[in-house]
Write a protein that holds these residues in place. Structure first.
Motif, mmCIF file in Angstrom:
data_model
loop_
_atom_site.group_PDB
_atom_site.id
_atom_site.type_symbol
_atom_site.label_atom_id
_atom_site.label_comp_id
_atom_site.label_asym_id
_atom_site.label_seq_id
_atom_site.Cartn_x
_atom_site.Cartn_y
_atom_site.Cartn_z
ATOM 1 N N SER A 71 24.997 -1.376 24.890
ATOM 2 C CA SER A 71 25.188 -1.573 26.331
ATOM 3 C C SER A 71 26.599 -1.217 26.785
ATOM 4 N N LYS A 72 27.568 -1.235 25.864
ATOM 5 C CA LYS A 72 28.938 -0.878 26.232
ATOM 6 C C LYS A 72 29.047 0.591 26.623
ATOM 7 N N HIS A 73 28.060 1.402 26.219
ATOM 8 C CA HIS A 73 28.064 2.833 26.534
ATOM 9 C C HIS A 73 27.365 3.123 27.858
ATOM 10 N N GLN A 74 26.881 2.095 28.547
ATOM 11 C CA GLN A 74 25.991 2.334 29.675
ATOM 12 C C GLN A 74 26.496 1.694 30.960
ATOM 13 N N GLY A 75 25.945 2.185 32.069
ATOM 14 C CA GLY A 75 26.333 1.673 33.376
ATOM 15 C C GLY A 75 25.426 2.234 34.453
ATOM 16 N N LEU A 76 25.943 2.364 35.656
ATOM 17 C CA LEU A 76 25.134 2.823 36.791
ATOM 18 C C LEU A 76 24.499 4.184 36.568
ATOM 19 N N ASP A 77 25.175 5.059 35.841
ATOM 20 C CA ASP A 77 24.683 6.425 35.695
ATOM 21 C C ASP A 77 23.323 6.506 35.021
ATOM 22 N N ILE A 78 22.979 5.538 34.167
ATOM 23 C CA ILE A 78 21.700 5.626 33.476
ATOM 24 C C ILE A 78 20.530 5.465 34.445
#
Length: 342
Positions: A71-78
């Protein structure tokens, strides 16, 4: 009925697996996911396959907090277009509400909501019951989802955002200190929901750099095309979804209608208003792709049939005779454009 999710949900997966000494491609294939799917964030993969991939990675790599780390690699863009709504909302509350309203476009398997009660607000994330009943273990996917939700909140509010407390519905896969360090607050396991409590006043904060015009355009797009209104772009959107879903074998009417948040009969009715049917769109997409691949690649016919979602090569050959009046081999020989690549 199968549920799908954008392959952007696996953002960071190869890098994390590699950092833990593993190889992502074999794990993905065993879970039923083509490794190439990650390269196209708009492709859809089966939700259950995502859950399997996370569980395999956590077990094989001896990493009980794998979902949380990912989850540290992820955010709104996904979230694709849904994330744009959040990025260009007037306030944090509007952003979270907009994301929750259209989250089904990212995946119809999940839902989220915020409830405000005085000075405290509750964020709830849930896998829809009909989907969760088909899953053996939801610890990794739950922790990935909640961790990614935290990253989204921090993108909207600021990196200083910390929940008041976090609730996990399952027995923790890693030591509790791992969760408390990640979320920065008290974490309680085996609760009746997945989510976190936070100070409600952050919902009134403006979103920095938002553009109301961009938000309005995306809302019109999602409400009119994806959300179900009969708009001129609906057949094109269905074509695009079918094209991405063919290799997953999850392109049935029910699957695609679900990804649009529609009942299958509703989707058929709206397509009929545009003078087409779902079956015609699937056939047109297969026809177009078959012609392109036969002309420009040397892909083996068995592999091509699989890419186009056929269960048997013989079915693909029959379709080619209907489309081109000849076998796929003959069409390739007659139309090939120079040396063919594999």
């Amino acid at each position: 009925m199968s549920s799908l999710i954008r392959s952007s949900c696996l953002t960071g997966f190869p890098a994390l697996v590699s950092s833990l000494g593993g190889q992502s491609a074999p794990l993905l294939r065993q879970a039923g996911i083509r490794p190439e799917a990650i390269e196209d964030p708009d492709e859809y993969i089966p939700y259950r396959a995502l859950v399997t991939a996370l569980d395999l990675a956590a077990g094989r790599l001896d990493c009980p907090d794998f979902g949380l780390r990912l989850s540290k690699h992820q955010g709104l863009d996904i979230l694709g277009p849904v994330g744009v709504i959040g990025r260009h909302a007037t306030s944090v509350g509007d952003a979270i509400d907009g994301i929750g309203r259209f989250l089904y476009q990212y995946s119809p398997a999940i839902e989220s909501a915020v409830e405000r009660a005085g000075a405290v607000a509750d964020y709830h994330f849930r896998i829809r019951p009909r989907v969760q009943r088909t899953l053996v273990d939801v610890a990794q996917i739950g922790e990935l989802s909640l961790g990614a939700s935290l990253q989204i909140f921090r993108m909207l509010i600021g990196p200083e955002f910390v929940p008041l407390r976090v609730a996990l519905p399952h027995r923790p896969a890693a030591p509790m200190t791992t969760y408390e360090t990640y979320f920065g607050c008290q974490v309680s396991a085996e609760q009746d929901h997945l989510g976190f409590h936070f100070a409600a006043d952050v919902l009134d904060r403006p979103v920095e750099g938002s553009d109301p015009a961009v938000r309005r355009l995306v809302l019109e797009y999602l409400s009119g095309v994806v959300g179900g209104a009969v708009g001129s772009g609906l057949p094109a959107e269905v074509r695009s979804t079918v094209k991405r879903a063919l290799p997953t074998r999850r392109f049935g009417l029910e699957d695609v209608a679900e990804s649009f948040g529609l009942h299958p009969r509703t989707l058929q009715r709206q397509l009929a208003a545009h003078g087409t049917t779902y079956q015609e769109i699937v056939d047109e997409v297969r026809h177009e792709l078959a012609d392109r691949y036969l002309r420009t690649t040397a892909m083996p016919l068995a592999q091509l049939a699989d890419v186009l979602g056929y269960s048997e090569q013989s079915s693909f050959s029959r379709s080619c005779r209907r489309w081109f009046g000849c076998s796929p081999q003959a069409h390739r020989a007659a139309t090939a454009q120079g040396p063919l690549s594999p």
